[in-house]
Design a protein around this motif. Sequence first.
Motif, PDB file in Angstrom:
ATOM      1  N   SER A  80      13.087 -18.009 -11.767  1.00 29.71           N
ATOM      2  CA  SER A  80      14.106 -18.918 -11.244  1.00 29.71           C
ATOM      3  C   SER A  80      13.535 -20.115 -10.492  1.00 29.71           C
ATOM      4  O   SER A  80      14.196 -21.141 -10.382  1.00 29.71           O
ATOM      5  CB  SER A  80      15.054 -18.140 -10.325  1.00 29.71           C
ATOM      6  N   ASP A  81      12.313 -20.054  -9.960  1.00 30.34           N
ATOM      7  CA  ASP A  81      11.773 -21.155  -9.162  1.00 30.34           C
ATOM      8  C   ASP A  81      10.692 -21.925  -9.906  1.00 30.34           C
ATOM      9  O   ASP A  81       9.877 -22.624  -9.294  1.00 30.34           O
ATOM     10  CB  ASP A  81      11.190 -20.602  -7.854  1.00 30.34           C
ATOM     11  N   TYR A 118      19.369 -16.635 -19.291  1.00 31.73           N
ATOM     12  CA  TYR A 118      19.339 -17.617 -18.198  1.00 31.73           C
ATOM     13  C   TYR A 118      18.930 -18.959 -18.768  1.00 31.73           C
ATOM     14  O   TYR A 118      17.975 -19.062 -19.544  1.00 31.73           O
ATOM     15  CB  TYR A 118      18.386 -17.174 -17.093  1.00 31.73           C
ATOM     16  N   CYS A 119      19.678 -20.018 -18.347  1.00 27.74           N
ATOM     17  CA  CYS A 119      19.471 -21.364 -18.871  1.00 27.74           C
ATOM     18  C   CYS A 119      18.148 -21.930 -18.383  1.00 27.74           C
ATOM     19  O   CYS A 119      17.826 -21.885 -17.188  1.00 27.74           O
ATOM     20  CB  CYS A 119      20.638 -22.254 -18.436  1.00 27.74           C
ATOM     21  N   THR A 120      17.361 -22.493 -19.337  1.00 29.00           N
ATOM     22  CA  THR A 120      16.086 -23.122 -18.971  1.00 29.00           C
ATOM     23  C   THR A 120      16.088 -24.600 -19.290  1.00 29.00           C
ATOM     24  O   THR A 120      15.244 -25.350 -18.787  1.00 29.00           O
ATOM     25  CB  THR A 120      14.925 -22.443 -19.693  1.00 29.00           C
ATOM     26  N   SER A 121      17.020 -25.039 -20.168  1.00 24.35           N
ATOM     27  CA  SER A 121      17.198 -26.476 -20.422  1.00 24.35           C
ATOM     28  C   SER A 121      18.517 -26.665 -21.119  1.00 24.35           C
ATOM     29  O   SER A 121      18.950 -25.812 -21.897  1.00 24.35           O
ATOM     30  CB  SER A 121      16.064 -27.038 -21.285  1.00 24.35           C
ATOM     31  N   TYR A 137      19.644 -25.146 -13.789  1.00 24.10           N
ATOM     32  CA  TYR A 137      18.499 -24.338 -14.222  1.00 24.10           C
ATOM     33  C   TYR A 137      18.656 -22.913 -13.700  1.00 24.10           C
ATOM     34  O   TYR A 137      19.005 -22.688 -12.548  1.00 24.10           O
ATOM     35  CB  TYR A 137      17.193 -24.951 -13.703  1.00 24.10           C
ATOM     36  N   TRP A 138      18.328 -21.957 -14.589  1.00 25.52           N
ATOM     37  CA  TRP A 138      18.354 -20.520 -14.322  1.00 25.52           C
ATOM     38  C   TRP A 138      19.757 -19.999 -13.997  1.00 25.52           C
ATOM     39  O   TRP A 138      19.942 -18.958 -13.393  1.00 25.52           O
ATOM     40  CB  TRP A 138      17.368 -20.151 -13.215  1.00 25.52           C
ATOM     41  N   ALA A 139      20.792 -20.741 -14.473  1.00 21.54           N
ATOM     42  CA  ALA A 139      22.156 -20.231 -14.340  1.00 21.54           C
ATOM     43  C   ALA A 139      22.367 -19.158 -15.412  1.00 21.54           C
ATOM     44  O   ALA A 139      21.992 -19.332 -16.574  1.00 21.54           O
ATOM     45  CB  ALA A 139      23.162 -21.359 -14.520  1.00 21.54           C
TER      46      ALA A 139
END
Length: 548
Positions: A80-81, A118-121, A137-139
């Motif tokens: 996530s970070d 999880y969304c990355t782009s 990001y990471w939603a």
Amino acid sequence: MNNSSGSTPSPLPQTRFGLRFKILLALTIFNAVAITLFTFDRYASEKQRIMEGIEQKLDACTRALPDMLPDGYLDRTVRSDAVTDAEYRGLVNKLTAFCNSTGLRYLYTYARQGDGFYCTSTNGTPEEMKTDSYTRYWAKYDTAPQSIFQAWDSNKAVNSVVSDQWGRTYTLFLPMQTKAGAKYIAGADLPIDFIDDVLNASLERTLFIGIASFILFFVISFWASTRFSRHITLLASYTHELAANSFAPQPDSPLTIKIKEIPSTRADEVGQLANSFLQMEERLQSYIKELTETTAVKERIQNELRIAGEIQASMLPQDIEHTIGGKHIDVSASMSPAKEAGGDLYDVFLLDDDHLLFVIADVSDKGMPAALFMAATVTILRARATAQFVDSPEVLMTRINEQLIKQNSMYQFVTTFLGVIKLSTGEVATSDGGHNRPYLRRLGKPAAMLPRGGGIALGVMPEAVFKRATLQLQPGDTLLLYTDGVTEALAADESFYGEHRLETLLSNVPGDATAAQWVSTVTEDVGTFSKGHVQADDITVVALRYLG
């Protein structure tokens, strides 16, 4: 119109549906079905073409997505970070510009951890970019469809159509890997509401063309069917007129005149058909004349054959039981010719008070030639048979043979079995002339065929030698004679009646049966066996039951 009977032909029967209507209906149905199939085919082809284009576009955009991301970006996005807000915002702007230029709604990548994605782009729609509500990001993909899991598990691209509050969307989920081996899902969404508008417009164009074609084809079909059926109707009326006038020619008939004009005005199949009808009428007149003459001759011949058959039947002994009389022997016979006159014969008569002659014979061929030869044989037999031959039937056979050869210009022959019974003792002297061997059924025993006599048919060889055989009948014994029309009777399946079936039948006849019952048992069984097949040969059966 001239008419030999003085009456007017009845009108042509009206059909419920005329030929023109049937042709027009068939062509109309064919036209409607063809246009319907063409319309559905064009619609399906257009839809398939559009969908294939969409799939190709989604696949190309999805595969181009990794090239729009920084090197090693997808290898880093496993937590996530890993990406700052500023870097992610820059990617969102870049992908948004790409989607705006290509018409995509969304272009994105997802990584999987645990049971979620999880969304990355991703990009943002114009509304989302204005309100800063694009996916961060990471939603987590809270409403992830089953198709994304299917694509991840099968490692194959999965397409699906999604309908929601934003309309219909065609989605592609494509499993991919980075150079370092990190697995992710690349996806693209494309709005497809426009497809219905395109397909409806295409359908309207196709229907317009189809309706125009239908109207044009209907007009052409109506014209062609009317032109074609008009001459067919004339030909039908012409044949009806011929039948109504008993096929007598009507050269002055208006209908005949019209038919004669068709071959000169129509150089096609209709003209050929009219010409064939005219030729048919000429040949029919000739045929009717010949048929009338032939029928008269045939009826005369049939009548003569019938009379010949009656004369032939009268030559054979009638009411044998009454003629023979006495208490020593029970005799019965039956003959069924295959034609009006047959070639089988039988005879039974007394040579003196104690000797009874019996004979059965089968002339080669059938019909009138065989009947004439049969009459000659009977005449010679009765002229030659006297008491001097009571112990020498073979000599009588020789005398008959020599006489037949002198009169045998047609080279016919007759198989014969002749015997003389001494009524007081039951002694039998026989002579065989190539005939079917009789069966002897002794009281209380099965039927058995008599030994072969060794003679040849009468009328074949001059100076032929015939042999004498003897047998002793006991009270209750039965001798059954028959022609080959019995054993060679055919069933519906072309199988033969045969000697085995006859022997079995005779072995099962009751011991106290009369001679008439023996004859009827055989003829009825042969009739039952050959039911369904025309009688091929004369059938004659003679039964002699010695009473003692």
